[in-house]
Design an enzyme around this catalytic site. Structure first.
Site, PDB file in Angstrom:
ATOM      1  N   LYS A 157      -8.026   1.230   1.112  1.00  0.00           N
ATOM      2  CA  LYS A 157      -7.601   0.713   2.330  1.00  0.00           C
ATOM      3  C   LYS A 157      -8.388   1.054   3.096  1.00  0.00           C
ATOM      4  O   LYS A 157     -10.086   0.511   3.183  1.00  0.00           O
ATOM      5  CB  LYS A 157      -7.355   2.523   2.645  1.00  0.00           C
ATOM      6  CG  LYS A 157      -6.308   2.259   4.109  1.00  0.00           C
ATOM      7  CD  LYS A 157      -4.687   2.129   4.079  1.00  0.00           C
ATOM      8  CE  LYS A 157      -3.356   2.001   4.904  1.00  0.00           C
ATOM      9  NZ  LYS A 157      -2.879   1.750   4.585  1.00  0.00           N
ATOM     10  N   ASP A 193      -0.841  -3.394   7.538  1.00  0.00           N
ATOM     11  CA  ASP A 193      -0.488  -1.693   7.355  1.00  0.00           C
ATOM     12  C   ASP A 193       0.227  -2.441   8.798  1.00  0.00           C
ATOM     13  O   ASP A 193      -0.050  -3.048   9.189  1.00  0.00           O
ATOM     14  CB  ASP A 193      -1.632  -0.882   7.226  1.00  0.00           C
ATOM     15  CG  ASP A 193      -1.663   0.273   7.329  1.00  0.00           C
ATOM     16  OD1 ASP A 193      -0.521   1.021   6.067  1.00  0.00           O
ATOM     17  OD2 ASP A 193      -1.150   1.260   8.500  1.00  0.00           O
TER      18      ASP A 193
HETATM   19  O1  2IT Z   1       0.088   2.982   2.814  1.00  0.00           O
HETATM   20  C1  2IT Z   1       0.135   1.300   2.481  1.00  0.00           C
HETATM   21  O2  2IT Z   1       0.941   1.690   1.127  1.00  0.00           O
HETATM   22  C2  2IT Z   1       0.560   0.026   2.689  1.00  0.00           C
HETATM   23  N1  2IT Z   1       0.129  -0.740   3.746  1.00  0.00           N
HETATM   24  C3  2IT Z   1       0.833  -1.172   1.714  1.00  0.00           C
HETATM   25  C4  2IT Z   1      -0.369  -1.620   0.838  1.00  0.00           C
HETATM   26  C5  2IT Z   1      -0.318  -2.953  -0.518  1.00  0.00           C
HETATM   27  O3  2IT Z   1      -1.606  -2.792  -0.868  1.00  0.00           O
HETATM   28  O4  2IT Z   1       0.766  -3.432  -0.263  1.00  0.00           O
END
Ligand code: 2IT
Length: 446
Positions: A124, A164
């Protein structure tokens, strides 16, 4: 594993990181029995190892605003676990972002990605950049500066970020353009791309659609039906939008949606063009839902309040962590709520989850219920690798199958003696197994 000692050590090692500790505690408490019944996990210190991110990158992001003033933000990428695939997870641009936020989200992502059954590790990233009220030029300059540093640490086979909160198609475009400019490669390094340049159909809808597919599983488990059910949502971003579209299609009635300034109650239902208008409001990045009540006479606006006070059968938090607290849970329970589905990450406080579970409300945690977003990102990665594009129907069918499978896997590992499904426990155990077994197979590497 010794739960008490693990938590004490973790608190000592991660002071002032309450979100990370909250996320970790929930996982540890729900997997402890399973881990103690399967001695290989302790033998290889899997729990201790999974608690430590493999890498945290922190960097400075400097950019120039429209007034010519220099602005400095913090950028992050937490590469949490690569056991089952390249790091994968979104980028959040929000003023609340800290290392703690990134660590908890990356930790959650590892379990979530494992649940999808696709080969994706957990990561993340993001920044404390606040997109509210920023011009397009400012957003672009920020994204370019952010990617100039981030590109050193990512790649289609190593780490694949996505959107996100505060990062949608526009921001992904600016960041992709900058990656391509620096590296000279047109590759699947980000997901959530535009359809013309490698994106997947259904990715924008996927998190919301997926949460509703998961909800369908929960309803089926109780031999219940979605038709006519009253629903409250929070957040008017991309996730609430996708959920509202699918809920309308399946015959549920969304009566309330909240944003940062308050919530909208519309007893006629938030449908069709109203859903599109919510999306328009979101695109302005002004963080207001109040104008909705001016445009639609059937809607009432409640300033500074949250939609959880409305009498509903189903509540779906779609905004940010800890947006539904114990008090909200008690009000929902008193109003007869039957299902609470986290489409946001850790949308409910630990106390709220306990209250809901005690009241035997069916509760789905984000890492299971909102996995449709990242699952469809995984499908975008597959399409990029094969250099082809699936139809919307093909992607949607795969998404539906993945969500049904996650639901069933949660039931398998989370069914309690009285028949109540502890989806939190089910998701954590099911997510843990695959990562843990991969780590054991790969030796003492991380
Ligand atoms: O919290 C999540 O799963 C997302 N923001 C999507 C992450 C993604 O790699 O599509």
């Amino acid at each position: 594993m010794d739960l008490k000692k693990l938590m004490t050590d973790l608190e000592a090692k991660n002071p002032a990181q309450p979100l990370y500790l909250q996320a970790a505690k929930e996982v540890l408490e729900t997997i402890v029995d399973f881990v103690n019944e399967n001695s290989q996990y302790d033998k290889y210190a899997i729990v201790e190892r999974i608690l430590e991110p493999e890498r945290i990158v922190k960097f400075k992001v400097t950019w120039v605003d429209d007034k010519g003033q220099i602005q400095i933000n913090r950028g992050f990428r937490v590469q949490h676990n690569m056991a089952i695939g390249p790091y994968k997870g979104g980028l959040r641009f929000h003023k609340s972002v800290t290392e703690d936020t990134m660590k908890f989200l990356a930790f959650e992502q590892t379990f979530k990605n494992s649940l999808t059954t696709l080969p994706m590790g957990g990561g993340k990233g993001g920044s404390d950049f606040d997109p509210t009220g920023k011009s397009e030029g400012e957003v672009m300059r920020f994204c370019q500066s952010f990617m100039t540093e981030l590109q050193k640490y990512i790649g289609p086979e190593t780490d694949v970020p996505a959107g996100d909160i505060g990062v949608g198609g526009r921001e992904i475009g600016f960041m992709y353009g900058q990656y391509k400019r620096i590296r000279g490669e047109h590759v699947g390094v980000l997901t959530g791309k535009g359809l013309e340049w490698g994106g997947s159909l259904i990715r924008p809808e996927a998190t919301g659609y997926g949460a509703v597919y998961f909800l369908e599983g929960m309803l089926k488990e109780k031999k219940d039906s979605i038709k006519g059910k009253r629903v409250a949502l929070s957040g008017f971003g991309n996730v609430a939008w996708g959920a509202a579209l699918k809920l309308e299609e399946l015959g549920a009635k969304v009566v309330a949606i909240s944003g940062p300034d308050g919530y909208i109650l519309d007893e006629d239902g938030i449908t069709g063009e109203k859903i599109a208008y919510m999306d328009e409001l979101n695109a302005t990045r002004n963080n207001v839902v109040a104008p909705f009540a001016k445009k639609y006479p059937s809607a009432k606006f409640f300033a500074g309040k949250r939609s959880w006070e409305v009498k509903v059968d189903i509540a779906i938090p779609c905004a940010i962590q800890n947006e539904l607290d114990e008090n909200d849970a008690k009000v929902l329970i008193a109003n007869g709520v039957k299902y609470v589905v986290e489409a946001s990450n850790m949308g409910c406080t630990a106390e709220a989850v306990t209250a809901l579970q005690k009241a035997k409300v069916a509760f789905a945690p984000g890492k299971a219920a909102n996995a449709g977003g990242v699952a469809t990102s995984g499908l975008e990665m597959s399409q990029n690798s094969m250099k082809l594009a699936w139809t919307a129907k093909e992607v949607d069918e795969k998404l539906n199958a993945i969500m049904t499978n996650i639901h069933d896997n949660c039931v398998k590992h989370g069914k309690e003696k009285d028949g109540y499904i502890n989806y939190v426990k089910g998701a954590n155990i099911a997510g843990f197994i695959k990562v843990a077994d991969a780590m054991i197979a790969q030796g003492i590497a991380y």
